[in-house]
Design a protein around this motif. Sequence first.
Motif, PDB file in Angstrom:
ATOM      1  N   LEU A   4       0.837  -1.197   0.000  1.00 33.48           N
ATOM      2  CA  LEU A   4       0.000   0.000   0.000  1.00 33.48           C
ATOM      3  C   LEU A   4       0.870   1.244   0.000  1.00 33.48           C
ATOM      4  O   LEU A   4       1.888   1.297   0.694  1.00 33.48           O
ATOM      5  N   ILE A   5       0.455   2.215  -0.806  1.00 33.60           N
ATOM      6  CA  ILE A   5       0.996   3.567  -0.740  1.00 33.60           C
ATOM      7  C   ILE A   5      -0.130   4.398  -0.137  1.00 33.60           C
ATOM      8  O   ILE A   5      -1.249   4.394  -0.656  1.00 33.60           O
ATOM      9  N   ARG A   6       0.144   5.108   0.954  1.00 37.15           N
ATOM     10  CA  ARG A   6      -0.905   5.859   1.648  1.00 37.15           C
ATOM     11  C   ARG A   6      -0.467   7.301   1.851  1.00 37.15           C
ATOM     12  O   ARG A   6       0.607   7.560   2.389  1.00 37.15           O
ATOM     13  N   ILE A   7      -1.329   8.219   1.405  1.00 38.18           N
ATOM     14  CA  ILE A   7      -1.116   9.636   1.697  1.00 38.18           C
ATOM     15  C   ILE A   7      -1.879   9.941   2.979  1.00 38.18           C
ATOM     16  O   ILE A   7      -3.100   9.798   3.029  1.00 38.18           O
ATOM     17  N   ASP A   8      -1.148  10.336   3.991  1.00 37.84           N
ATOM     18  CA  ASP A   8      -1.761  10.654   5.284  1.00 37.84           C
ATOM     19  C   ASP A   8      -0.830  11.623   5.993  1.00 37.84           C
ATOM     20  O   ASP A   8       0.302  11.257   6.319  1.00 37.84           O
ATOM     21  N   ASP A   9      -1.289  12.837   6.232  1.00 40.89           N
ATOM     22  CA  ASP A   9      -0.379  13.820   6.807  1.00 40.89           C
ATOM     23  C   ASP A   9      -0.016  13.541   8.268  1.00 40.89           C
ATOM     24  O   ASP A   9       0.884  14.154   8.811  1.00 40.89           O
ATOM     25  N   ARG A  10      -0.670  12.561   8.883  1.00 37.11           N
ATOM     26  CA  ARG A  10      -0.281  12.135  10.231  1.00 37.11           C
ATOM     27  C   ARG A  10       0.788  11.042  10.177  1.00 37.11           C
ATOM     28  O   ARG A  10       1.383  10.710  11.193  1.00 37.11           O
ATOM     29  N   LEU A  11       0.975  10.461   9.024  1.00 36.98           N
ATOM     30  CA  LEU A  11       1.958   9.405   8.780  1.00 36.98           C
ATOM     31  C   LEU A  11       1.690   8.183   9.652  1.00 36.98           C
ATOM     32  O   LEU A  11       0.736   7.465   9.401  1.00 36.98           O
ATOM     33  N   VAL A  12       2.488   7.907  10.669  1.00 38.00           N
ATOM     34  CA  VAL A  12       2.304   6.720  11.504  1.00 38.00           C
ATOM     35  C   VAL A  12       1.393   7.088  12.677  1.00 38.00           C
ATOM     36  O   VAL A  12       1.714   7.974  13.461  1.00 38.00           O
ATOM     37  N   HIS A  13       0.264   6.398  12.782  1.00 37.19           N
ATOM     38  CA  HIS A  13      -0.695   6.658  13.870  1.00 37.19           C
ATOM     39  C   HIS A  13      -1.571   5.415  14.034  1.00 37.19           C
ATOM     40  O   HIS A  13      -1.344   4.391  13.397  1.00 37.19           O
ATOM     41  N   GLY A  14      -2.574   5.506  14.884  1.00 33.66           N
ATOM     42  CA  GLY A  14      -3.388   4.352  15.255  1.00 33.66           C
ATOM     43  C   GLY A  14      -4.031   3.624  14.093  1.00 33.66           C
ATOM     44  O   GLY A  14      -4.019   2.384  14.047  1.00 33.66           O
ATOM     45  N   VAL A  80       4.012   2.181   2.397  1.00 31.26           N
ATOM     46  CA  VAL A  80       4.713   3.445   2.248  1.00 31.26           C
ATOM     47  C   VAL A  80       3.776   4.576   2.664  1.00 31.26           C
ATOM     48  O   VAL A  80       2.657   4.672   2.163  1.00 31.26           O
ATOM     49  N   LEU A  81       4.254   5.410   3.571  1.00 28.92           N
ATOM     50  CA  LEU A  81       3.476   6.545   4.069  1.00 28.92           C
ATOM     51  C   LEU A  81       4.115   7.836   3.598  1.00 28.92           C
ATOM     52  O   LEU A  81       5.311   8.062   3.785  1.00 28.92           O
ATOM     53  N   ILE A  82       3.279   8.663   2.975  1.00 24.25           N
ATOM     54  CA  ILE A  82       3.715   9.979   2.524  1.00 24.25           C
ATOM     55  C   ILE A  82       2.662  10.982   2.966  1.00 24.25           C
ATOM     56  O   ILE A  82       1.547  10.596   3.326  1.00 24.25           O
ATOM     57  N   ASN A  83       3.013  12.259   2.958  1.00 21.03           N
ATOM     58  CA  ASN A  83       2.039  13.232   3.458  1.00 21.03           C
ATOM     59  C   ASN A  83       1.558  14.218   2.411  1.00 21.03           C
ATOM     60  O   ASN A  83       0.904  15.202   2.749  1.00 21.03           O
ATOM     61  N   SER A  84       1.839  13.945   1.132  1.00 19.33           N
ATOM     62  CA  SER A  84       1.396  14.888   0.102  1.00 19.33           C
ATOM     63  C   SER A  84       1.179  14.195  -1.240  1.00 19.33           C
ATOM     64  O   SER A  84       1.807  13.165  -1.534  1.00 19.33           O
ATOM     65  N   VAL A  85       0.310  14.792  -2.034  1.00 17.95           N
ATOM     66  CA  VAL A  85       0.080  14.313  -3.396  1.00 17.95           C
ATOM     67  C   VAL A  85       1.350  14.498  -4.221  1.00 17.95           C
ATOM     68  O   VAL A  85       1.689  13.664  -5.071  1.00 17.95           O
ATOM     69  N   LYS A  86       2.086  15.561  -3.945  1.00 18.69           N
ATOM     70  CA  LYS A  86       3.335  15.831  -4.665  1.00 18.69           C
ATOM     71  C   LYS A  86       4.316  14.667  -4.495  1.00 18.69           C
ATOM     72  O   LYS A  86       4.914  14.199  -5.463  1.00 18.69           O
ATOM     73  N   ASP A  87       4.466  14.171  -3.256  1.00 20.41           N
ATOM     74  CA  ASP A  87       5.372  13.051  -3.035  1.00 20.41           C
ATOM     75  C   ASP A  87       4.827  11.763  -3.664  1.00 20.41           C
ATOM     76  O   ASP A  87       5.596  10.937  -4.155  1.00 20.41           O
ATOM     77  N   ALA A  88       3.503  11.606  -3.675  1.00 15.71           N
ATOM     78  CA  ALA A  88       2.896  10.453  -4.350  1.00 15.71           C
ATOM     79  C   ALA A  88       3.238  10.465  -5.835  1.00 15.71           C
ATOM     80  O   ALA A  88       3.588   9.428  -6.415  1.00 15.71           O
ATOM     81  N   ALA A  89       3.151  11.632  -6.451  1.00 14.17           N
ATOM     82  CA  ALA A  89       3.478  11.753  -7.875  1.00 14.17           C
ATOM     83  C   ALA A  89       4.948  11.426  -8.116  1.00 14.17           C
ATOM     84  O   ALA A  89       5.281  10.718  -9.079  1.00 14.17           O
ATOM     85  N   ALA A  90       5.824  11.903  -7.241  1.00 16.36           N
ATOM     86  CA  ALA A  90       7.257  11.614  -7.395  1.00 16.36           C
ATOM     87  C   ALA A  90       7.522  10.118  -7.300  1.00 16.36           C
ATOM     88  O   ALA A  90       8.293   9.564  -8.102  1.00 16.36           O
TER      89      ALA A  90
END
Length: 156
Positions: A4-14, A80-90
């Motif tokens: 999974l690739i997940r965009i979540d600005d909290r990154l690692v959480h519950g 993979v956790l990222i916090n932005s659409v920009k990083d998802a595109a990269a």
Amino acid sequence: MIKLIRIDDRLVHGQVAFTWVPSLGIDCLIVANDVIAKDDFQKMTLGLAKPANVKLLIKSVADAISFLNDEKNKSAKVLVLINSVKDAAALTNAVSEITSINFGGIRAKENAKLISKAVAVTDEDVVLIKGLLQKNIELEIRQVPTDEKQKVASLI
């Protein structure tokens, strides 16, 4: 293998630790973020939130791309956790294995509009999303694995 690739600005959480990790059988979390990769305090904080028996790697986006493209890492079950659409595109531009991206949470900020209860996007994000859709990348919104998928394309 990327699970999974997940965009979540909290990154690692519950939600990640207690629902996504067990549901997908994850053994490696990768936080791909240029700022956090250089911030020891934030790295320590994220380390406290990771589930036991799961490896946490915090890398720059470029280093995450290298890790994901390295054949010797293909046996890991990676979220993979990222916090932005920009990083998802990269990531999608450089890692051919990525075919789907989960939008978990992007908090509202200036010039952003809510497209779901937990996801707000800017005009710049919408341009990037349209580019991802043109590459046939599945873009879906779900907070937890048991939620029904909402297609991002129908919400922007």
